[in-house]
Design a protein around this motif. Structure first.
Motif, PDB file in Angstrom:
ATOM      1  N   SER A 136       0.838  -1.195   0.000  1.00 51.07           N
ATOM      2  CA  SER A 136       0.000   0.000   0.000  1.00 51.07           C
ATOM      3  C   SER A 136       0.871   1.242   0.000  1.00 51.07           C
ATOM      4  CB  SER A 136      -0.909   0.014   1.240  1.00 51.07           C
ATOM      5  OG  SER A 136      -1.862  -1.020   1.171  1.00 51.07           O
ATOM      6  N   GLN A 137       0.397   2.281  -0.642  1.00 50.75           N
ATOM      7  CA  GLN A 137       1.132   3.529  -0.773  1.00 50.75           C
ATOM      8  C   GLN A 137       1.436   4.141   0.603  1.00 50.75           C
ATOM      9  OE1 GLN A 137       2.354   5.230  -3.557  1.00 50.75           O
ATOM     10  NE2 GLN A 137       3.209   6.690  -2.071  1.00 50.75           N
ATOM     11  N   LEU A 138       2.634   4.684   0.731  1.00 53.26           N
ATOM     12  CA  LEU A 138       2.988   5.461   1.913  1.00 53.26           C
ATOM     13  C   LEU A 138       2.547   6.910   1.723  1.00 53.26           C
ATOM     14  CD1 LEU A 138       6.600   4.086   2.477  1.00 53.26           C
ATOM     15  CD2 LEU A 138       4.574   3.539   3.839  1.00 53.26           C
ATOM     16  N   ARG A 139       2.224   7.584   2.811  1.00 56.00           N
ATOM     17  CA  ARG A 139       1.791   8.977   2.776  1.00 56.00           C
ATOM     18  C   ARG A 139       2.521   9.752   3.873  1.00 56.00           C
ATOM     19  NH1 ARG A 139      -3.627  10.409   5.934  1.00 56.00           N
ATOM     20  NH2 ARG A 139      -2.194  12.013   6.673  1.00 56.00           N
ATOM     21  N   PRO A 140       2.548  11.076   3.791  1.00 55.93           N
ATOM     22  CA  PRO A 140       3.161  11.860   4.863  1.00 55.93           C
ATOM     23  C   PRO A 140       2.482  11.575   6.208  1.00 55.93           C
ATOM     24  CG  PRO A 140       2.798  13.233   2.931  1.00 55.93           C
ATOM     25  CD  PRO A 140       2.097  11.937   2.671  1.00 55.93           C
ATOM     26  N   HIS A 141       3.269  11.530   7.259  1.00 60.73           N
ATOM     27  CA  HIS A 141       2.733  11.307   8.607  1.00 60.73           C
ATOM     28  C   HIS A 141       2.300  12.659   9.179  1.00 60.73           C
ATOM     29  CE1 HIS A 141       1.960   9.374  12.349  1.00 60.73           C
ATOM     30  NE2 HIS A 141       2.946   9.955  13.008  1.00 60.73           N
ATOM     31  N   ILE A 142       1.303  13.232   8.548  1.00 59.27           N
ATOM     32  CA  ILE A 142       0.795  14.564   8.875  1.00 59.27           C
ATOM     33  C   ILE A 142      -0.707  14.453   9.133  1.00 59.27           C
ATOM     34  CG2 ILE A 142       0.472  16.934   8.043  1.00 59.27           C
ATOM     35  CD1 ILE A 142       3.404  16.263   8.392  1.00 59.27           C
ATOM     36  N   VAL A 143      -1.186  15.160  10.150  1.00 56.05           N
ATOM     37  CA  VAL A 143      -2.624  15.200  10.403  1.00 56.05           C
ATOM     38  C   VAL A 143      -3.246  16.224   9.455  1.00 56.05           C
ATOM     39  CG1 VAL A 143      -4.438  15.685  12.078  1.00 56.05           C
ATOM     40  CG2 VAL A 143      -2.324  14.555  12.819  1.00 56.05           C
ATOM     41  N   TRP A 144      -4.039  15.732   8.518  1.00 58.78           N
ATOM     42  CA  TRP A 144      -4.661  16.598   7.529  1.00 58.78           C
ATOM     43  C   TRP A 144      -6.034  17.080   8.014  1.00 58.78           C
ATOM     44  CZ3 TRP A 144      -3.210  12.644   3.195  1.00 58.78           C
ATOM     45  CH2 TRP A 144      -1.909  12.932   2.742  1.00 58.78           C
ATOM     46  N   PHE A 145      -6.548  18.094   7.341  1.00 56.92           N
ATOM     47  CA  PHE A 145      -7.867  18.617   7.667  1.00 56.92           C
ATOM     48  C   PHE A 145      -8.912  17.510   7.509  1.00 56.92           C
ATOM     49  CE2 PHE A 145      -5.561  22.512   6.960  1.00 56.92           C
ATOM     50  CZ  PHE A 145      -6.111  23.380   7.904  1.00 56.92           C
ATOM     51  N   GLY A 146      -9.783  17.426   8.496  1.00 55.85           N
ATOM     52  CA  GLY A 146     -10.809  16.393   8.484  1.00 55.85           C
ATOM     53  C   GLY A 146     -10.395  15.114   9.180  1.00 55.85           C
ATOM     54  N   GLU A 147      -9.126  15.020   9.606  1.00 54.77           N
ATOM     55  CA  GLU A 147      -8.645  13.833  10.295  1.00 54.77           C
ATOM     56  C   GLU A 147      -8.565  14.086  11.803  1.00 54.77           C
ATOM     57  OE1 GLU A 147      -5.875  11.618   6.994  1.00 54.77           O
ATOM     58  OE2 GLU A 147      -4.892  13.108   8.256  1.00 54.77           O
ATOM     59  N   GLU A 148      -8.672  13.012  12.571  1.00 50.85           N
ATOM     60  CA  GLU A 148      -8.555  13.115  14.019  1.00 50.85           C
ATOM     61  C   GLU A 148      -7.117  13.469  14.406  1.00 50.85           C
ATOM     62  OE1 GLU A 148      -9.914   9.678  16.063  1.00 50.85           O
ATOM     63  OE2 GLU A 148     -11.958   9.804  15.280  1.00 50.85           O
ATOM     64  N   VAL A 149      -6.981  14.111  15.563  1.00 47.38           N
ATOM     65  CA  VAL A 149      -5.658  14.404  16.117  1.00 47.38           C
ATOM     66  C   VAL A 149      -5.397  13.339  17.178  1.00 47.38           C
ATOM     67  CG1 VAL A 149      -4.235  16.125  17.270  1.00 47.38           C
ATOM     68  CG2 VAL A 149      -6.030  16.856  15.689  1.00 47.38           C
ATOM     69  N   PRO A 150      -4.689  12.261  16.818  1.00 53.37           N
ATOM     70  CA  PRO A 150      -4.601  11.101  17.717  1.00 53.37           C
ATOM     71  C   PRO A 150      -3.908  11.363  19.053  1.00 53.37           C
ATOM     72  CG  PRO A 150      -3.143  10.843  15.821  1.00 53.37           C
ATOM     73  CD  PRO A 150      -4.000  12.022  15.543  1.00 53.37           C
ATOM     74  N   LEU A 151      -3.016  12.347  19.114  1.00 58.96           N
ATOM     75  CA  LEU A 151      -2.280  12.598  20.349  1.00 58.96           C
ATOM     76  C   LEU A 151      -2.910  13.699  21.209  1.00 58.96           C
ATOM     77  CD1 LEU A 151       1.418  12.364  19.067  1.00 58.96           C
ATOM     78  CD2 LEU A 151       0.026  10.606  20.168  1.00 58.96           C
ATOM     79  N   LEU A 152      -4.095  14.146  20.830  1.00 56.11           N
ATOM     80  CA  LEU A 152      -4.729  15.243  21.566  1.00 56.11           C
ATOM     81  C   LEU A 152      -5.062  14.851  23.001  1.00 56.11           C
ATOM     82  CD1 LEU A 152      -5.701  18.168  21.142  1.00 56.11           C
ATOM     83  CD2 LEU A 152      -7.947  17.244  20.597  1.00 56.11           C
ATOM     84  N   GLU A 153      -5.554  13.661  23.204  1.00 58.04           N
ATOM     85  CA  GLU A 153      -5.910  13.218  24.559  1.00 58.04           C
ATOM     86  C   GLU A 153      -4.668  13.127  25.444  1.00 58.04           C
ATOM     87  OE1 GLU A 153      -8.131   9.481  26.849  1.00 58.04           O
ATOM     88  OE2 GLU A 153      -8.305   9.694  24.671  1.00 58.04           O
ATOM     89  N   ARG A 154      -3.595  12.579  24.890  1.00 60.83           N
ATOM     90  CA  ARG A 154      -2.339  12.504  25.654  1.00 60.83           C
ATOM     91  C   ARG A 154      -1.847  13.905  26.020  1.00 60.83           C
ATOM     92  NH1 ARG A 154       3.386  10.670  23.022  1.00 60.83           N
ATOM     93  NH2 ARG A 154       4.715  11.423  24.705  1.00 60.83           N
ATOM     94  N   ALA A 155      -1.958  14.843  25.077  1.00 56.84           N
ATOM     95  CA  ALA A 155      -1.528  16.217  25.334  1.00 56.84           C
ATOM     96  C   ALA A 155      -2.373  16.853  26.439  1.00 56.84           C
ATOM     97  CB  ALA A 155      -1.628  17.042  24.050  1.00 56.84           C
ATOM     98  N   ALA A 156      -3.678  16.624  26.416  1.00 51.27           N
ATOM     99  CA  ALA A 156      -4.565  17.179  27.437  1.00 51.27           C
ATOM    100  C   ALA A 156      -4.210  16.658  28.823  1.00 51.27           C
ATOM    101  CB  ALA A 156      -6.015  16.855  27.099  1.00 51.27           C
ATOM    102  N   LEU A 157      -3.858  15.390  28.914  1.00 53.43           N
ATOM    103  CA  LEU A 157      -3.459  14.809  30.199  1.00 53.43           C
ATOM    104  C   LEU A 157      -2.194  15.475  30.738  1.00 53.43           C
ATOM    105  CD1 LEU A 157      -4.124  11.016  29.488  1.00 53.43           C
ATOM    106  CD2 LEU A 157      -5.428  12.518  31.003  1.00 53.43           C
ATOM    107  N   GLU A 158      -1.282  15.830  29.841  1.00 56.81           N
ATOM    108  CA  GLU A 158      -0.062  16.514  30.264  1.00 56.81           C
ATOM    109  C   GLU A 158      -0.379  17.928  30.765  1.00 56.81           C
ATOM    110  OE1 GLU A 158       2.866  15.303  30.667  1.00 56.81           O
ATOM    111  OE2 GLU A 158       2.552  13.348  29.715  1.00 56.81           O
ATOM    112  N   VAL A 159      -1.255  18.636  30.047  1.00 60.13           N
ATOM    113  CA  VAL A 159      -1.619  19.993  30.458  1.00 60.13           C
ATOM    114  C   VAL A 159      -2.291  19.978  31.832  1.00 60.13           C
ATOM    115  CG1 VAL A 159      -3.048  22.007  29.903  1.00 60.13           C
ATOM    116  CG2 VAL A 159      -1.795  20.836  28.088  1.00 60.13           C
TER     117      VAL A 159
END
Length: 227
Positions: A136-159
């Motif tokens: 399968s094709q590789l793509r940039p490891h970038i969060v694009w518009f319309g996609e979830e931010v997978p590390l947001l919950e971890r970041a909130a726990l740190e804050v």
């Protein structure tokens, strides 16, 4: 040991010579944002999208951490430091910071379109036909518009655990990253560093109207003195 959480945005990397993606007219390097930063854009014209990020990746190789990145590393001498960045560059890591959360992904990584958990280090150009082991094709490891931010919950726990919060080079106006400020505990001391601060004054907030390279260095010196 006190916890310092640092939220950084494009302003800190701009001083290293990294151009911000978005121009004043709303275009990203001459492209509509949905052309180069959305799953739909990638499906429609993968060559264009890959070329866009290949150029960003090449540019990143030629820049270096600035005084602000380097100063933040010094905080680890006396504090537990977590950096939560909206930037996709690796300048915090190159400066020596050991705990960095990239909310929007990383330019020097790619991932499989078959399984997003398959992430690979990648510093060269990425082309159509570069496949993962599942063909399968590789793509940039970038969060694009319309996609979830997978590390947001971890970041909130740190804050939530922050004793001191530094906001550097970001207006904290763009969601979902802007929502992190809602998790700041009541006792937390906050500092906002920006040459043109556009933030309302609230309890426990100190505004430092300077660019990152000078403002961060001064603040770090004070924080190391105080602890």
């Amino acid at each position: 040991m006190k916890n310092i959480v640092v939220l950084t945005g494009a302003g800190i990397s701009a001083e290293s010579g990294i151009k911000t993606f978005r121009d004043d007219n709303g275009l990203w390097e001459g492209h509509d944002v949905m052309q180069v930063a959305s799953p739909q854009g990638f499906e429609k014209n993968p060559e264009l999208v890959l070329d866009f990020y290949n150029k960003r990746r090449r540019q990143l190789k030629g820049v270096h951490p600035n005084a602000a990145h380097l100063a933040l590393k010094e905080l680890e001498e006396k504090y537990k430091v977590t950096i939560i960045t909206q930037n996709v560059d690796d300048l915090h890591e190159r400066a020596g910071s050991s705990n960095v959360i990239h909310l929007h992904g990383e330019l020097f990584k790619v991932r499989s379109t078959f399984d997003q958990e398959l992430v690979f280090d990648w510093k060269d150009d990425l082309n159509v036909g570069d496949f993962c082991e599942f063909n399968s094709q590789l793509r940039p490891h970038i969060v694009w518009f319309g996609e979830e931010v997978p590390l947001l919950e971890r970041a909130a726990l740190e804050v939530e655990k922050a004793d001191i919060l530094l906001i550097i080079g970001t207006s904290m106006q763009v969601y979902p990253a802007a929502g992190l400020k809602d998790f700041v505990p009541s006792h937390c001391q906050m500092f906002f560093i920006d040459p043109k601060p556009a933030i309302e004054e609230i309890k426990n907030l100190t505004i430092i109207p300077e660019k990152a390279s000078t403002g961060v260095k001064k603040l770090v010196e004070e924080l190391l003195k105080d602890c």
